[in-house]
Design an enzyme around this catalytic site. Structure first.
Site, PDB file in Angstrom:
ATOM      1  N   SER A 191       0.848  -1.196   0.000  1.00 42.30           N
ATOM      2  CA  SER A 191       0.000   0.000   0.000  1.00 42.30           C
ATOM      3  C   SER A 191       0.878   1.240   0.000  1.00 42.30           C
ATOM      4  O   SER A 191       1.982   1.237   0.559  1.00 42.30           O
ATOM      5  CB  SER A 191      -0.846  -0.046   1.275  1.00 42.30           C
ATOM      6  OG  SER A 191      -1.281   1.231   1.639  1.00 42.30           O
TER       7      SER A 191
ATOM      8  N   TYR B 237      -1.975  -0.868  10.681  1.00 44.63           N
ATOM      9  CA  TYR B 237      -2.202  -1.428   9.351  1.00 44.63           C
ATOM     10  C   TYR B 237      -0.994  -1.150   8.446  1.00 44.63           C
ATOM     11  O   TYR B 237      -0.447  -2.059   7.802  1.00 44.63           O
ATOM     12  CB  TYR B 237      -3.468  -0.824   8.719  1.00 44.63           C
ATOM     13  CG  TYR B 237      -3.525  -1.031   7.233  1.00 44.63           C
ATOM     14  CD1 TYR B 237      -3.859  -2.270   6.701  1.00 44.63           C
ATOM     15  CD2 TYR B 237      -3.191   0.006   6.349  1.00 44.63           C
ATOM     16  CE1 TYR B 237      -3.865  -2.484   5.338  1.00 44.63           C
ATOM     17  CE2 TYR B 237      -3.195  -0.201   4.981  1.00 44.63           C
ATOM     18  CZ  TYR B 237      -3.528  -1.445   4.480  1.00 44.63           C
ATOM     19  OH  TYR B 237      -3.515  -1.639   3.131  1.00 44.63           O
TER      20      TYR B 237
ATOM     21  N   LYS C 215       2.080  -3.657   6.560  1.00 47.73           N
ATOM     22  CA  LYS C 215       2.517  -3.673   5.153  1.00 47.73           C
ATOM     23  C   LYS C 215       4.030  -3.444   5.062  1.00 47.73           C
ATOM     24  O   LYS C 215       4.711  -4.087   4.260  1.00 47.73           O
ATOM     25  CB  LYS C 215       1.759  -2.622   4.346  1.00 47.73           C
ATOM     26  CG  LYS C 215       0.267  -2.936   4.191  1.00 47.73           C
ATOM     27  CD  LYS C 215       0.036  -4.257   3.453  1.00 47.73           C
ATOM     28  CE  LYS C 215      -1.424  -4.637   3.333  1.00 47.73           C
ATOM     29  NZ  LYS C 215      -1.631  -5.995   2.810  1.00 47.73           N
TER      30      LYS C 215
END
Ligand code: UDP
Length: 336
Positions: free
Chosen positions: A124, A149, A153
Site C-alpha cells: 500500500s 495497518y 505492510k
C-alpha cells in the site's frame, strides 16, 4: 498455470481473478469470507464462465494452510488476504499484527515447501507515510507508519525482502496500491464495503443512493488547489490487470531486483471536491455534501510516479475518474 489468489472473494482479489482467467491462468482462491461474501464467485462465474474453487480457511492458521499447499501445486501466489481498515487497526493492533503477519508467513512457507515461487504481495502507498517528495517513486524513503495497518505492510515487505535475500530462487513482486476505486464494467462484481463505508468513492455512491443522508468533505483548508486532500484514484480493473502482468514478469525471470517494487496509481492527483464533482457530472445526481473539519491521520496529498510499472511491466492504466465513478455508481445500484 495454477495460481493461488488469497482473499479471492475480496474487492481487488475478485477483479484480479477475472483478469487472470481472461489471460489464460487457472485460479484457486483461499478466502474465509471474513469481509466478503461467497456470492462473489457467482459474479466471477457470470463474467468468465468459470466456477473458481475456494478454500474456506484462515490463512493465519498454519495447519489448514499447509494442508492446502499439500493438496494443490501452484505456479505462483497473489497474497491479498489481510485486515485492511486503518481505524480498526489502531483499536485492535494485535489482531492486525497476528493476522497479516502469520498469513504471509504461512503462504510463503507453503510456496517454499512445494518448491514454488512467484509471490505477488499486496502492499500500500501507506508504507510511504508522510513522504518528503511528490509524486512518490519506489525509491522514495518509507517514513514512519501512521497506523498498525501500515506497519503490517512495511513489515510484510521486509519479511519478503529478507527471505528473497536468504533464498534468491524465491522471486517476489511487491505492489503498492494507491486508492483503488470503481467496479467491474459488467456490474457483476464491485466493492462491498464494511458498514459504514469510510472510503471516499463508496461514501459518495451510498450518499447518492440515499443510503446515507449526507457526506462530509474532511478538510477544506489544506494547501491544495481547492483546500481538500489530494489522492490518486486507480480503477480496480486497471489495478487487477497489473497483477497478471506482475505474474508474467516473475515467470519470465528477468526482474533486475528481488523483490521488485511497483507503485500502482494513475499518476495524477484528484482533490476530494474534484472527485465529488466528477461523480455529479457522470451520474447526473446532485450530492448532499457538507464541508467539514479535517479527519485525523489524513496525509495532505499522495500520488504515484508510476513510470516504473509502465516501463518494466508494460502497465498502462486505461480508465480515469469518469469510468471509476460510472462503474461504482452502476455497482451501487445493484446493491440492495
Ligand atoms: N474523504 C472525505 N469524506 C469521506 C471519506 C473520505 O472527505 O466521507 C476524504 C479523505 O479525508 C481523504 C480522501 O477522501 O482525503 C480519500 O479517503 P479514503 O478513506 O478513500 O482513502 P485514504 O487515502 O485515506 O486511504
Amino acid at each position: 498455470m495454477k495460481i493461488l489468489v488469497t482473499g479471492g472473494a475480496g474487492y481487488i482479489g475478485s477483479h484480479t481473478i477475472v483478469d487472470l482467467l481472461q489471460n489464460g491462468f487457472e485460479v484457486v482462491s483461499a478466502d474465509n469470507f471474513y469481509n466478503a461474501h461467497p456470492a462473489v464467485f457467482d459474479g466471477i462465474e457470470a463474467i468468465t464462465g468459470v466456477r473458481v474453487k475456494n478454500y474456506d480457511i484462515n490463512l493465519a492458521d498454519r495447519e489448514p494452510t499447509l494442508a492446502m499447499f499439500a493438496a494443490e501445486k501452484f505456479a505462483g501466489a497473489i497474497h491479498f488476504a489481510a485486515l485492511k481498515l486503518v481505524g480498526e487497526s489502531v483499536e485492535r493492533p494485535l489482531d492486525y499484527y497476528r493476522n497479516n503477519t502469520n498469513s504471509l508467513l504461512n503462504v510463503m512457507e507453503g510456496l517454499q515447501r512445494q518448491g514454488s515461487s512467484n509471490l505477488v504481495f499486496s502492499s500500500s502507498c501507506s508504507v510511504y507515510g508522510n513522504a518528503d517528495e511528490l509524486p512518490v517513486t519506489e525509491g522514495t524513503p518509507r517514513k514512519e507508519a501512521e497506523s498498525p495497518y501500515a506497519l503490517t505492510k512495511q513489515v510484510g515487505e521486509d519479511i519478503i525482502t529478507d527471505f528473497c535475500k536468504a533464498v534468491p530462487a524465491f522471486q517476489a513482486v511487491v505492489l503498492r496500491y494507491f486508492n483503488p476505486a470503481g467496479a467491474h464494467a459488467s456490474g457483476k462484481i464491485g466493492e462491498d464495503p464494511s458498514n459504514p463505508a469510510t472510503s471516499l468513492v463508496p461514501v459518495i455512491t451510498q450518499t447518492a443512493a440515499g443510503k446515507r443522508e449526507k457526506m462530509t468533505v474532511f478538510g477544506t483548508d489544506y494547501n491544495t488547489r481547492d483546500g481538500s486532500c489530494v489522492r490518486d484514484y486507480i480503477h480496480v480493473e486497471d489495478l487487477a490487470h497489473a497483477h497478471t502482468l506482475a505474474l508474467q514478469y516473475l515467470m519470465a525471470g528477468k526482474a533486475p531486483e528481488n523483490p521488485a517494487l511497483f507503485n500502482l496509481g494513475i499518476g495524477e492527483g484528484l482533490t476530494v471536491l474534484e472527485a465529488i464533482h466528477a461523480f455529479e457530472k457522470v451520474s447526473g445526481v446532485s450530492l448532499n455534501y457538507a464541508l467539514g473539519p479535517r479527519r485525523p491521520g489524513d496525509v495532505v496529498a499522495v500520488y504515484a510516479d508510476r513510470s516504473k510499472a509502465t516501463r518494466e511491466l508494460g502497465w498502462k492504466p486505461e480508465r480515469g475518474v469518469e469510468e471509476i465513478m460510472d462503474s461504482a455508481w452502476k455497482w451501487q445500484q445493484t446493491l440492495e
